[in-house]
Motif scaffolding. Structure first.
Motif, PDB file in Angstrom:
ATOM      1  N   GLU A  50      58.504  85.637  17.002  1.00  0.00           N
ATOM      2  CA  GLU A  50      59.709  86.635  17.580  1.00  0.00           C
ATOM      3  C   GLU A  50      60.952  86.065  17.886  1.00  0.00           C
ATOM      4  O   GLU A  50      61.834  86.525  17.363  1.00  0.00           O
ATOM      5  CB  GLU A  50      58.840  87.266  19.083  1.00  0.00           C
ATOM      6  CG  GLU A  50      57.698  88.064  18.847  1.00  0.00           C
ATOM      7  CD  GLU A  50      57.224  88.698  20.187  1.00  0.00           C
ATOM      8  OE1 GLU A  50      57.613  87.979  21.115  1.00  0.00           O
ATOM      9  OE2 GLU A  50      56.627  89.710  20.277  1.00  0.00           O
ATOM     10  N   PRO A 262      46.772  83.190  29.001  1.00  0.00           N
ATOM     11  CA  PRO A 262      46.900  82.161  28.025  1.00  0.00           C
ATOM     12  C   PRO A 262      45.386  81.555  27.682  1.00  0.00           C
ATOM     13  O   PRO A 262      45.085  80.963  26.608  1.00  0.00           O
ATOM     14  CB  PRO A 262      47.275  81.046  28.892  1.00  0.00           C
ATOM     15  CG  PRO A 262      48.161  82.009  29.946  1.00  0.00           C
ATOM     16  CD  PRO A 262      47.357  83.226  30.346  1.00  0.00           C
ATOM     17  N   VAL A 265      43.655  83.336  24.994  1.00  0.00           N
ATOM     18  CA  VAL A 265      44.439  83.124  23.623  1.00  0.00           C
ATOM     19  C   VAL A 265      43.872  81.953  22.994  1.00  0.00           C
ATOM     20  O   VAL A 265      43.539  81.606  21.870  1.00  0.00           O
ATOM     21  CB  VAL A 265      46.101  83.033  23.818  1.00  0.00           C
ATOM     22  CG1 VAL A 265      46.525  82.551  22.492  1.00  0.00           C
ATOM     23  CG2 VAL A 265      46.518  84.529  24.162  1.00  0.00           C
ATOM     24  N   SER A 266      43.890  80.676  23.974  1.00  0.00           N
ATOM     25  CA  SER A 266      43.339  79.456  23.494  1.00  0.00           C
ATOM     26  C   SER A 266      41.895  79.291  23.294  1.00  0.00           C
ATOM     27  O   SER A 266      41.468  78.837  22.344  1.00  0.00           O
ATOM     28  CB  SER A 266      43.852  78.380  24.160  1.00  0.00           C
ATOM     29  OG  SER A 266      43.354  78.380  25.573  1.00  0.00           O
ATOM     30  N   SER A 269      41.113  80.727  19.916  1.00  0.00           N
ATOM     31  CA  SER A 269      41.208  79.558  19.075  1.00  0.00           C
ATOM     32  C   SER A 269      40.310  78.340  18.921  1.00  0.00           C
ATOM     33  O   SER A 269      40.026  77.852  17.887  1.00  0.00           O
ATOM     34  CB  SER A 269      42.644  78.952  19.374  1.00  0.00           C
ATOM     35  OG  SER A 269      43.800  79.665  19.392  1.00  0.00           O
ATOM     36  N   ASN A 270      39.556  78.269  20.084  1.00  0.00           N
ATOM     37  CA  ASN A 270      38.526  77.245  20.159  1.00  0.00           C
ATOM     38  C   ASN A 270      36.980  77.800  19.715  1.00  0.00           C
ATOM     39  O   ASN A 270      36.277  77.290  20.136  1.00  0.00           O
ATOM     40  CB  ASN A 270      38.755  76.555  21.481  1.00  0.00           C
ATOM     41  CG  ASN A 270      39.867  75.973  21.671  1.00  0.00           C
ATOM     42  OD1 ASN A 270      40.618  75.581  20.955  1.00  0.00           O
ATOM     43  ND2 ASN A 270      40.084  75.986  23.047  1.00  0.00           N
ATOM     44  N   TRP A 281      50.760  90.604  18.280  1.00  0.00           N
ATOM     45  CA  TRP A 281      51.934  89.408  18.297  1.00  0.00           C
ATOM     46  C   TRP A 281      51.308  88.185  17.902  1.00  0.00           C
ATOM     47  O   TRP A 281      51.917  87.071  17.790  1.00  0.00           O
ATOM     48  CB  TRP A 281      52.712  89.298  19.671  1.00  0.00           C
ATOM     49  CG  TRP A 281      51.721  89.425  20.813  1.00  0.00           C
ATOM     50  CD1 TRP A 281      50.985  88.499  21.280  1.00  0.00           C
ATOM     51  CD2 TRP A 281      51.318  90.618  21.597  1.00  0.00           C
ATOM     52  NE1 TRP A 281      50.411  88.919  22.417  1.00  0.00           N
ATOM     53  CE2 TRP A 281      50.409  90.405  22.553  1.00  0.00           C
ATOM     54  CE3 TRP A 281      51.803  92.037  21.390  1.00  0.00           C
ATOM     55  CZ2 TRP A 281      50.123  91.203  23.458  1.00  0.00           C
ATOM     56  CZ3 TRP A 281      51.470  92.988  22.349  1.00  0.00           C
ATOM     57  CH2 TRP A 281      50.559  92.755  23.377  1.00  0.00           C
ATOM     58  N   ASP A 285      50.213  83.566  14.614  1.00  0.00           N
ATOM     59  CA  ASP A 285      49.796  82.135  15.177  1.00  0.00           C
ATOM     60  C   ASP A 285      48.483  82.057  14.631  1.00  0.00           C
ATOM     61  O   ASP A 285      48.102  80.978  14.236  1.00  0.00           O
ATOM     62  CB  ASP A 285      49.731  82.024  16.983  1.00  0.00           C
ATOM     63  CG  ASP A 285      51.135  81.838  17.153  1.00  0.00           C
ATOM     64  OD1 ASP A 285      51.927  81.312  16.548  1.00  0.00           O
ATOM     65  OD2 ASP A 285      51.366  82.102  18.494  1.00  0.00           O
ATOM     66  N   TYR A 286      47.578  83.056  14.821  1.00  0.00           N
ATOM     67  CA  TYR A 286      45.967  82.725  14.172  1.00  0.00           C
ATOM     68  C   TYR A 286      45.869  82.664  12.828  1.00  0.00           C
ATOM     69  O   TYR A 286      45.125  81.923  12.388  1.00  0.00           O
ATOM     70  CB  TYR A 286      45.373  83.812  14.754  1.00  0.00           C
ATOM     71  CG  TYR A 286      44.917  84.213  16.262  1.00  0.00           C
ATOM     72  CD1 TYR A 286      44.861  82.867  16.990  1.00  0.00           C
ATOM     73  CD2 TYR A 286      44.830  85.155  16.899  1.00  0.00           C
ATOM     74  CE1 TYR A 286      44.496  82.815  18.469  1.00  0.00           C
ATOM     75  CE2 TYR A 286      44.428  85.233  18.535  1.00  0.00           C
ATOM     76  CZ  TYR A 286      44.097  83.786  19.059  1.00  0.00           C
ATOM     77  OH  TYR A 286      44.167  84.017  20.089  1.00  0.00           O
ATOM     78  N   GLN A 289      47.001  79.067  12.136  1.00  0.00           N
ATOM     79  CA  GLN A 289      45.602  78.222  12.485  1.00  0.00           C
ATOM     80  C   GLN A 289      44.797  78.373  11.544  1.00  0.00           C
ATOM     81  O   GLN A 289      43.853  77.257  11.214  1.00  0.00           O
ATOM     82  CB  GLN A 289      45.169  78.431  13.979  1.00  0.00           C
ATOM     83  CG  GLN A 289      44.294  77.459  14.379  1.00  0.00           C
ATOM     84  CD  GLN A 289      43.722  77.979  15.670  1.00  0.00           C
ATOM     85  OE1 GLN A 289      44.210  78.903  16.460  1.00  0.00           O
ATOM     86  NE2 GLN A 289      42.558  77.583  15.951  1.00  0.00           N
ATOM     87  N   ASN A 295      39.677  73.341  12.676  1.00  0.00           N
ATOM     88  CA  ASN A 295      39.542  74.057  13.884  1.00  0.00           C
ATOM     89  C   ASN A 295      38.652  75.354  13.680  1.00  0.00           C
ATOM     90  O   ASN A 295      38.051  75.674  12.632  1.00  0.00           O
ATOM     91  CB  ASN A 295      40.851  74.540  14.521  1.00  0.00           C
ATOM     92  CG  ASN A 295      41.521  75.486  13.543  1.00  0.00           C
ATOM     93  OD1 ASN A 295      41.330  76.602  13.418  1.00  0.00           O
ATOM     94  ND2 ASN A 295      42.673  75.211  12.779  1.00  0.00           N
TER      95      ASN A 295
END
Lengths: 435, 291, 282
Positions: A50, A262, A265-266, A269-270, A281, A285-286, A289, A295
């Motif tokens: 963004e 947060p 979100v992480s 990811s994990n 949004w 990022d994903y 990743q 990961n």
């Protein structure tokens, strides 16, 4: 000698031209500051995120229009305390970023200027924008902001874990629920196979997520909960259905608990769970990743709109970002400069759509570049199914906080579902009755 | 002539005038303005309509406000004794002339210098599940994780921990100062009597610093009633409003809902509550002294 | 009579056990700070996959370098300095004068005025901020350093503290000066003020900290980016959901923003401690 003279003359003309005609637009926005990485980027295609994309867009606009200076002030999200202070002291900037859901608050107090004439002067008409985005900025028949995007909550899917749970179809797409019952079944199946919760939700220090989910599933049941924009109706079987579903998801351990934004979100990811219920949004990022090695999302990420769980219609609550004009006296030159900026932003809406937000300009959906962005074909339907609250509903941010708080109380078992909904209804209506 | 400072003179008041001007224009006048706003239906952009005491009726009948008052009172009732008690403990423990004690004094004071954004950032990162420091510790010990920021009770507790961590420096320092001021001859007499350490503590040390203990308590009561940033940033008042303090209620009504009249009424009530609590404390502590 | 030179009241009050408990508790004080310093030295992407990465190399200073790329940071830093120093000087001047008069002089309504000022302690910022904003608006003061300094000067806390300090100075000192027919102001300026230096240091540091860390007032008063303070500027440059995007960067910002106050604190720490010990809060 002659050459020198001409050179000097040209230079002085250029200077005079610059000094005389330079128009400044004060633009105030959230989305953060990232001059470190993108301060000098004018090739918008090089920018990501963004912050990066909007910074590069403004740089490019300034490069294309040397006679216009866009003076950008970034404010902490969402920046409304600051804007209110500026409006109160009649020192508002020229152009401000604003969520569709709050435009009504300012518009009904006569604090915004409509942008129709500004667009018309540039030969633009409002019908280049999608219905979903236009619905967010149209008030009393006038357009009160330049639509920039639409965003919704989505199902971000960890395909690696879905595979493990046997929830991937032969076509390689994830098997997603088509009813509330299927949601529980698939959730249990997922939990048993992977030992992890099915959903990754934001449940701590947060009110927005639950509210958006409630709106979505009420819409899917055709519940007209804001039939009267000054009074919400929540003591209904439809609302009870949704909250009981959310509660059962929580009680059965089908969701992560205790995560704030947060952490959620992480957490996804994990590999903390199979499906993150979160916004547009995060797609960028994903996706990035999933393209990296080693990961939880490597080679296994996709994204879908919130599924249709109720018979009724396919619908998703949508909000979006627009650019509004606080009421103030502006010169012709300024209005023209703003018009040029708006036209430029609309023409480059594709670049903004690379953030993961859905474009506000219809034509972008037809662009090959857009269609070739990862996963966008999955979610393009939101341009049709996305729906915001009725434009007359005021104080939507405050309403969101109240609903989120009460729903969370019901889900966590602090209150009964009926009690929570009744309290929410009462609080919201008290708020709306006192405006 | 020697007694002139004892004589009441208008000219003596000149020393107070500069401060009083600032005090009156920037505190008293806005305070009365706020009282006026509380009698109106008004949003952030004006348009006042006089409604008398209706905003007060609304605040006082709002269950969310009741909850916020309850939360705040509980918070003050727990955090102030902890701050005073812990401050006293640290002051007694660190009232010695070694380098180690000096270092520890500095350490305990150092958190006070951080801003609330940073304090909450630090503690959020400590308390969040999965990635948080506590989560790592709990996992290491094999304990069941706790949702510190999202469980009823624990959320206010967590805000309290962050607050005590942040605010402990001031009470400790003020109490240390008082300890160091106790005249040595008091202790000499005790030494001659061969009094025990416990007796010295309760008979000499504590009575000598009692005024400071009370002063620290008043300051902390006033400060902790105004709890805001930590709750907003760590828990957003949740879950189910169980960690929403009064100031956050004011912020939400006045600045998120633009219901300035209601927010102003709530502020005035908070002002009165603080005033009563502080006066009660001050009255208890200074009954025998000259103000 | 006991041998004065050998006598130490500390031997009667010291307690080894208490001391070691306090030392142990220090770990709790320190752990969060070490944690956040660790985070600030890590790559953001790595942290997104799990914060236990803090315990592993590699470490990087990139998060700090990124702060300085934003050219406005120095301007914001300067604003914060001007405001914090200005407000501190203002508070010290006003509160010393007022504290002196309240503690040592007699004038009509002294007690009443003092109690009224103490009432000021109980005023929450929220109760006055809207009116203050409007008042500064009348005088066109927003987006100036003065506007950022002034509200903090109305704080009653400083008056309260200075009154306590002045009250603790023995009467004999200024009574002696009185005999010489010295003017009231000279006594204040030449005799008493130097004695309150430790107290000034303490109040000064507190005021500086408050001004430096102030958030809400600068947010709504300094709305032009050239006038942002460091706290506001840093908050404004965070992307919407920066906490997830850059835990390391955020930690680095936090540490950077605290650094000046840490330095001021370390520099003056000796004064604070002696301030409170030499000064007199009773």
């Amino acid at each position: 000698m002659k050459r020198l003279l001409i050179g000097t003359a040209l230079a002085s003309i250029a200077c005079a031209g610059m000094a005389g005609a330079e128009t400044t637009i004060e633009l105030q926005r959230f989305f953060g500051a990232c001059d470190a990485d993108f301060g000098n980027v004018t090739d918008v295609s090089q920018a990501v995120g963004e912050c990066g994309i909007i910074t590069a867009l403004v740089n490019k606009f300034e490069a294309d229009n040397p006679d216009i200076d866009v003076n950008v002030t970034t404010v902490e999200w969402p920046g409304y305390d600051q804007l209110n202070a500026q409006l109160a002291s009649r020192a508002a900037p020229d152009v401000v970023s604003m969520h569709y859901s709050v435009i009504s608050d300012y518009q009904t107090r006569g604090l915004l200027d409509p942008i129709d004439d500004v667009l018309a002067a540039q030969g633009m008409s409002a019908d280049v924008f999608t219905d979903a985005s236009l619905a967010g900025v149209t008030k009393e028949g006038a357009t009160y902001g330049l639509p920039f995007d639409n965003w919704t909550m989505l199902f971000h899917v960890n395909m690696n874990m879905m595979q493990e749970a046997g929830l991937v179809g032969d076509d390689g797409a994830p098997i997603l629920p088509a009813s509330v019952e299927e949601l529980y079944e698939q959730g249990m199946q997922f939990k048993e196979a992977t030992g992890k919760p099915y959903l990754v939700q934001i449940l701590a220090n947060e009110t927005a997520a639950y509210t958006r989910i409630l709106y979505t599933f009420l819409q899917q049941q055709n519940a007209d909960f804001f039939a009267d924009p000054t009074a919400i109706k929540l003591t209904t079987p439809e609302a009870t259905n949704v909250v009981e579903m959310l509660k059962k998801i929580y009680d059965e351990g089908l969701t992560t608990t205790d995560m704030d934004y947060p952490a959620a979100v992480s957490g996804f990811s994990n590999g903390a769970g199979g499906i993150a219920v979160n916004g547009t949004w995060l797609i960028g990022d994903y996706t990035a990743q999933s393209e990296a090695e080693g990961n939880a999302l490597s080679g296994g990420y996709t994204v879908y709109p919130l599924p249709q769980l109720f018979e009724g219609r396919d619908s998703t609550y949508a909000d979006g970002h627009g650019w509004v004009l606080p009421k103030k006296d502006r010169s012709e030159e300024q209005l023209e400069a703003i018009g040029k900026l708006f036209k430029f932003l609309a023409e480059n809406d594709f670049h903004w759509a690379r953030t993961g937000h859905l474009p506000a300009v219809k034509a972008v959906f037809e662009m090959e570049e857009f269609q070739s962005l990862p996963h966008r074909d999955n979610i393009a339907e939101i341009a049709q199914t996305g729906q915001s609250l009725p434009p007359e509903v005021l104080r939507q941010f405050a309403i969101q906080d109240i609903l989120g708080e009460e729903i969370a109380a019901a889900v966590h078992g602090d209150k009964s579902v009926e009690d929570a909904l009744a309290t929410a209804e009462k609080r919201v209506n008290d708020l709306l009755a006192n405006i | 002539m020697a007694e002139s400072y004892r004589r009441s003179r208008w000219s003596h008041a000149l020393f107070v005038v500069p401060y009083l001007i600032v005090f009156l224009t920037l505190l008293v006048f806005p305070l009365f303005w706020g009282m006026w706003l509380s009698l109106n239906k008004v949003d952030l952009f004006g348009g006042a309509e006089f409604v008398g005491l209706r905003q007060y009726a609304r605040v006082l009948s709002d269950p969310v406000f009741h909850q916020a008052v309850r939360n705040t009172v509980i918070f003050v009732a727990v955090s102030v004794p902890v701050l005073v008690g812990l401050g006293l403990f640290l002051a007694l423990a660190l009232n010695r002339k070694t380098r180690g004690a000096a270092f520890l004094r500095g350490l305990y004071f150092s958190s006070t210098i951080l801003s609330v954004t940073i304090v909450t950032l630090i503690w959020r990162i400590v308390f969040i599940p999965n990635d948080g420091l506590m989560a790592l510790i709990f996992a290491g010990l094999g304990w069941e994780p706790i949702g510190f920021l999202s469980t009823k009770g624990w959320s206010l507790f967590s805000v309290g921990v962050a607050t005590v961590w942040w605010c402990i420096g001031l009470p400790m320092m003020l109490l240390l100062a008082a300890l160091q001021q106790i005249p040595a001859d008091l202790y000499e007499a005790a030494a001659l009597d061969n009094a025990s350490k416990g007796r010295i503590l309760t008979r000499i040390t504590l009575p000598s610093i009692k005024p400071t203990i009370m002063l620290v308590a008043v300051i902390q009561i006033v400060m902790q009633f105004q709890l805001f940033g930590q709750a907003l940033l760590m828990t957003n008042g949740g879950p189910a409003g169980t960690s929403r303090p009064i100031v956050m209620y004011i912020y939400e009504t006045a600045f998120i809902r633009w219901d300035v009249g209601l927010g102003a009424a709530a502020s005035e009530i908070l002002f009165v509550i603080i005033l009563c609590a502080a006066m009660l404390q001050y009255w208890i502590s200074t009954r025998k002294e000259e103000v | 009579m006991a041998d004065r030179s050998a006598f130490s009241p500390e031997s009667l009050t010291e307690n080894r056990l208490l001391y070691w408990i306090a030392a142990g508790l220090a770990v709790v004080m320190l752990a969060p700070v070490i944690w956040i310093v660790g985070l600030s030295l890590k790559n953001n992407q790595e942290l997104m996959l799990g914060t236990e990465a803090v315990f592993r190399a590699p470490y990087t200073l990139k998060n700090y370098a990124d702060i300085f790329v934003n050219s406005q940071v120095f301007g914001w830093f300067l604003n914060s300095m001007i405001v914090a120093v200005g407000q501190t000087l203002g508070v010290l001047t006003l509160c010393s004068l007022a504290g002196y008069a309240f503690a040592r002089l007699e004038f009509p309504f002294r007690r009443t005025i003092f109690i009224l000022v103490l009432f000021g302690l109980a005023v929450p910022e929220q109760a006055v901020i809207i009116a203050r904003h409007q008042m500064f608006n009348w005088f066109g003061l927003h987006n100036t350093h003065i506007a950022l300094m002034l509200p903090g000067m109305s704080s009653a806390f400083g008056v309260f503290l200075m009154t306590q300090f002045f009250r603790a100075i023995p009467r004999e000192i200024d009574e002696a000066a009185m005999l010489d027919n010295t003017s009231q102001f000279r006594i204040f300026w030449k005799v008493l003020l130097p004695l309150t230096m430790p107290a000034q240091a303490t109040l000064g540091i507190f005021t500086f900290l408050l001004a430096w860390n102030d958030y809400w007032w600068p947010l709504i008063s300094a709305t032009k980016k050239e006038m942002f303070t460091l706290t506001i500027g840093i908050a404004s440059s965070q992307t919407n959901f920066a906490q997830s995007e850059g835990l390391g960067f955020l930690s680095a910002q936090a540490i950077f923003a605290s650094l000046p106050v840490v330095i001021v604190y370390i520099f003056f720490q000796r004064h604070i401690v002696t301030a409170v010990s030499g000064g007199a809060v009773k």
